[in-house]
Design a protein around this motif. Structure first.
Motif, short mmCIF file in Angstrom:
data_model
loop_
_atom_site.label_atom_id
_atom_site.label_comp_id
_atom_site.label_asym_id
_atom_site.label_seq_id
_atom_site.Cartn_x
_atom_site.Cartn_y
_atom_site.Cartn_z
N LEU A 144 0.83 -1.21 0.00
CA LEU A 144 0.00 0.00 0.00
C LEU A 144 0.86 1.25 0.00
O LEU A 144 0.52 2.26 -0.63
CB LEU A 144 -0.94 -0.02 1.20
CG LEU A 144 -1.98 -1.16 1.22
CD1 LEU A 144 -2.83 -1.10 2.47
CD2 LEU A 144 -2.86 -1.12 -0.04
N ARG A 145 2.00 1.20 0.69
CA ARG A 145 2.91 2.35 0.72
C ARG A 145 3.45 2.64 -0.68
O ARG A 145 3.63 3.80 -1.06
CB ARG A 145 4.05 2.09 1.69
CG ARG A 145 4.98 3.29 1.90
CD ARG A 145 6.20 2.93 2.72
NE ARG A 145 7.09 2.01 2.01
CZ ARG A 145 7.97 2.39 1.08
NH1 ARG A 145 8.05 3.68 0.75
NH2 ARG A 145 8.74 1.51 0.49
N GLN A 146 3.73 1.58 -1.44
CA GLN A 146 4.29 1.77 -2.77
C GLN A 146 3.23 2.08 -3.82
O GLN A 146 3.57 2.27 -4.99
CB GLN A 146 5.09 0.52 -3.18
CG GLN A 146 6.33 0.28 -2.33
CD GLN A 146 7.28 -0.70 -2.97
OE1 GLN A 146 7.29 -0.87 -4.19
NE2 GLN A 146 8.11 -1.34 -2.16
N GLY A 147 1.95 2.09 -3.42
CA GLY A 147 0.91 2.51 -4.35
C GLY A 147 0.17 1.41 -5.08
O GLY A 147 -0.56 1.69 -6.05
N TYR A 148 0.32 0.15 -4.66
CA TYR A 148 -0.44 -0.93 -5.29
C TYR A 148 -1.91 -0.80 -4.89
O TYR A 148 -2.23 -0.47 -3.75
CB TYR A 148 0.11 -2.29 -4.86
CG TYR A 148 1.40 -2.66 -5.54
CD1 TYR A 148 1.39 -3.39 -6.73
CD2 TYR A 148 2.64 -2.28 -5.01
CE1 TYR A 148 2.58 -3.73 -7.37
CE2 TYR A 148 3.82 -2.62 -5.64
CZ TYR A 148 3.79 -3.34 -6.82
OH TYR A 148 4.97 -3.67 -7.45
N PRO A 149 -2.84 -1.08 -5.82
CA PRO A 149 -4.27 -0.97 -5.50
C PRO A 149 -4.65 -1.87 -4.32
O PRO A 149 -4.23 -3.03 -4.26
CB PRO A 149 -4.96 -1.43 -6.79
CG PRO A 149 -3.94 -1.21 -7.86
CD PRO A 149 -2.60 -1.45 -7.22
N LYS A 150 -5.45 -1.34 -3.42
CA LYS A 150 -5.84 -2.11 -2.23
C LYS A 150 -6.58 -3.38 -2.62
O LYS A 150 -6.42 -4.43 -1.98
CB LYS A 150 -6.72 -1.23 -1.33
CG LYS A 150 -7.14 -1.92 -0.03
CD LYS A 150 -8.02 -1.03 0.83
CE LYS A 150 -7.20 0.10 1.45
NZ LYS A 150 -8.02 0.86 2.44
N ALA A 151 -7.41 -3.30 -3.65
CA ALA A 151 -8.18 -4.48 -4.06
C ALA A 151 -7.27 -5.63 -4.45
O ALA A 151 -7.51 -6.80 -4.09
CB ALA A 151 -9.11 -4.13 -5.22
N LEU A 152 -6.20 -5.34 -5.19
CA LEU A 152 -5.27 -6.39 -5.61
C LEU A 152 -4.42 -6.89 -4.45
O LEU A 152 -4.16 -8.09 -4.34
CB LEU A 152 -4.37 -5.87 -6.73
CG LEU A 152 -5.07 -5.50 -8.05
CD1 LEU A 152 -4.04 -5.06 -9.09
CD2 LEU A 152 -5.87 -6.68 -8.58
N ALA A 153 -4.01 -5.99 -3.58
CA ALA A 153 -3.18 -6.39 -2.45
C ALA A 153 -3.95 -7.30 -1.49
O ALA A 153 -3.46 -8.35 -1.08
CB ALA A 153 -2.67 -5.15 -1.71
N LYS B 170 -2.41 0.40 -15.48
CA LYS B 170 -2.25 1.84 -15.34
C LYS B 170 -2.24 2.28 -13.88
O LYS B 170 -1.72 3.34 -13.54
CB LYS B 170 -3.38 2.57 -16.09
CG LYS B 170 -3.31 2.40 -17.60
CD LYS B 170 -4.42 3.17 -18.29
CE LYS B 170 -4.33 3.02 -19.80
NZ LYS B 170 -5.42 3.76 -20.50
N ALA B 171 -2.82 1.44 -13.01
CA ALA B 171 -2.89 1.80 -11.58
C ALA B 171 -1.70 1.28 -10.78
O ALA B 171 -1.53 1.63 -9.62
CB ALA B 171 -4.18 1.25 -10.96
N LEU B 172 -0.85 0.47 -11.44
CA LEU B 172 0.29 -0.12 -10.73
C LEU B 172 1.47 0.85 -10.69
O LEU B 172 1.71 1.59 -11.67
CB LEU B 172 0.73 -1.42 -11.39
CG LEU B 172 -0.27 -2.57 -11.37
CD1 LEU B 172 0.32 -3.79 -12.06
CD2 LEU B 172 -0.67 -2.92 -9.95
N PRO B 173 2.22 0.85 -9.60
CA PRO B 173 3.40 1.72 -9.53
C PRO B 173 4.50 1.21 -10.46
O PRO B 173 4.60 0.02 -10.72
CB PRO B 173 3.83 1.62 -8.06
CG PRO B 173 3.35 0.29 -7.63
CD PRO B 173 2.05 0.07 -8.37
#
Length: 433
Positions: free
Chosen positions: A132-141, A203-206
């Protein structure tokens, strides 16, 4: 009174007790007592005493507290954090990047913890905040961790496999080996799912720099101690050098040695891990004791035997039975945890399974898959509760995030039905067991 009416009354009594908040083990015991007292002529006293002793005195159960203790030791170490740091350079190159950390780390910890919820909690403590800190979507994490955490029951050593093996009188060692190939295949399917989901949400992945080869090699070396412990435990069982109980003792010693070498061992770690193992083992022991009484009552009423006879005479095919049981287990997963599902159904279902020619070893792997599905099925999926406590996210939203991984588990059931050798090949090659 007909057997159908007797069975329905006992089921209704069980669900009434569970709705009233009675512990699962005590509810099973009380239903068994009611069955003996009301629907049979068997004297409850001596029969219950015998059932309680028989259900908890099996030598195979000695492996249970040891494997639980091994998991508790590693759960309280900093191993998960170091694994994340070590695996990140390796997995960062894959489509989906560090999301694969949830799957790979869960597979590794499944092989030393034996519990789905504990695997999810151990891995999630370190992967979720970092992802989450690195910007990965919460749904995928959250979704990938919910699904991958279920590997804790398939990849040996598995607590559910020990419970099933004892109740079904199937070799625990062979059950462990039966779970290896499906566990590895399920890991690959989870990683493929992560890659496909990542591509869809690319597009939403860091975007980060590709790790250097030197960092990847260093990460690989950090995983070696855990891999060595896994190979030591499972290899000794496969080669016939040690029984599951002896291998569990080796695993506890190896876990303590890792904490000593990493300068983490102390009185507090020893005490907390031991108490954690005692609590978990006592909970499972109570469930097994209650299940033993209920199994005895079922035997005296003749319900399992009547069901097996009916299934044979009706010409029920193995595939039809598996489809029906899958629906039953999915429904039970809405209300019960995995171990409770196993002990509640096995005394009734197993005679039918044997009567129509299904291999009890294969059925054990199938049952573990259905238990894994229950771990991420609301409203009582244990993995969902773990992730809710870690993230503060709504439980039903987490369940929605994990839907693709529920689909993977159902796909794995289909593969297991189509290719039963996935579960039975490796046990046939064992030395002993």
């Amino acid at each position: 009174m007909s057997l159908l009416t007797t069975g329905l009354l006992l089921v209704l009594l069980l669900f009434l007790l569970l709705l009233l908040g009675v512990y699962v083990g005590l509810a099973l015991l009380l239903v068994g007592l009611a069955g003996l007292a009301l629907f049979t002529t068997a004297p409850p006293g001596p029969n219950v005493a015998t059932a309680l002793w028989t259900s908890t005195s099996s030598w195979s159960l000695a492996a249970l507290p040891l494997f639980v203790w091994m998991g508790e030791i590693l759960y309280r170490s900093r191993l998960a954090q170091e694994l994340f740091q070590g695996l990140a350079p390796l997995l960062g190159r894959l489509p989906g990047g560090l999301l694969h950390m949830n799957v790979v780390a869960s597979a590794l910890f499944a092989a030393v913890i034996g519990s789905s919820a504990a695997t999810t909690a151990t891995v999630g403590r370190f992967t979720l905040p970092e992802l989450l800190r690195q910007g990965y979507p919460k749904a995928l994490a959250l979704g990938s961790l919910a699904g991958a955490g279920t590997l804790g029951f398939m990849i040996p050593p598995s607590i559910v496999m020990i419970v099933y093996g004892v109740m079904a009188e199937v070799s625990v060692a062979r059950l462990f080996m039966a779970g290896v190939v499906p566990g590895l295949l399920l890991t690959l399917l989870f990683m493929l799912t992560v890659a496909l989901l990542a591509h869809r949400h690319r597009k939403a992945l860091p975007r980060g720099p590709s790790p250097a080869s030197r960092e990847a090699l260093k990460g690989l070396l950090s995983v070696l101690p855990v891999l060595f412990l896994i190979l030591l435990v499972l290899g000794s069982i496969y080669l016939g050098v040690a029984t599951p109980t002896e291998a569990a003792a080796i695993g506890v010693a190896g876990a303590f040695l890792l904490t000593v070498l990493r300068r983490e061992f102390g009185l507090e770690l020893f005490r907390e891990s031991l108490l954690g193992a005692v609590r978990t083992t006592s909970m499972i022991g109570l469930i097994l004791a209650g299940a033993g009484v209920l199994t005895l009552a079922m035997g005296f009423t003749g319900i399992p035997r009547a069901l097996a006879t009916w299934a044979v005479e009706a010409g029920i095919t193995p595939i039809a039975l598996v489809l029906f049981l899958s629906l039953v287990y999915i429904l039970l997963g809405w209300f019960l945890d995995g171990i409770s599902i196993v002990v509640l159904t096995i005394s009734v279902i197993l005679p039918v399974v044997k009567a129509i020619g299904l291999d009890p070893l294969w059925f054990g792997v199938y049952l573990v898959l259905m238990v894994e599905l229950a771990q991420i099925t609301p409203p009582v999926g244990f993995n969902l509760f773990v992730l809710q406590s870690l993230s503060g996210e709504d439980l039903f939203r987490i369940a929605r995030y994990s839907l693709p991984f529920m689909g993977v588990l159902l796909l794995m059931v289909a593969l297991l039905v189509a290719f039963p050798g996935l579960a039975t090949w490796l046990p046939r090659t064992m030395t002993g067991g």
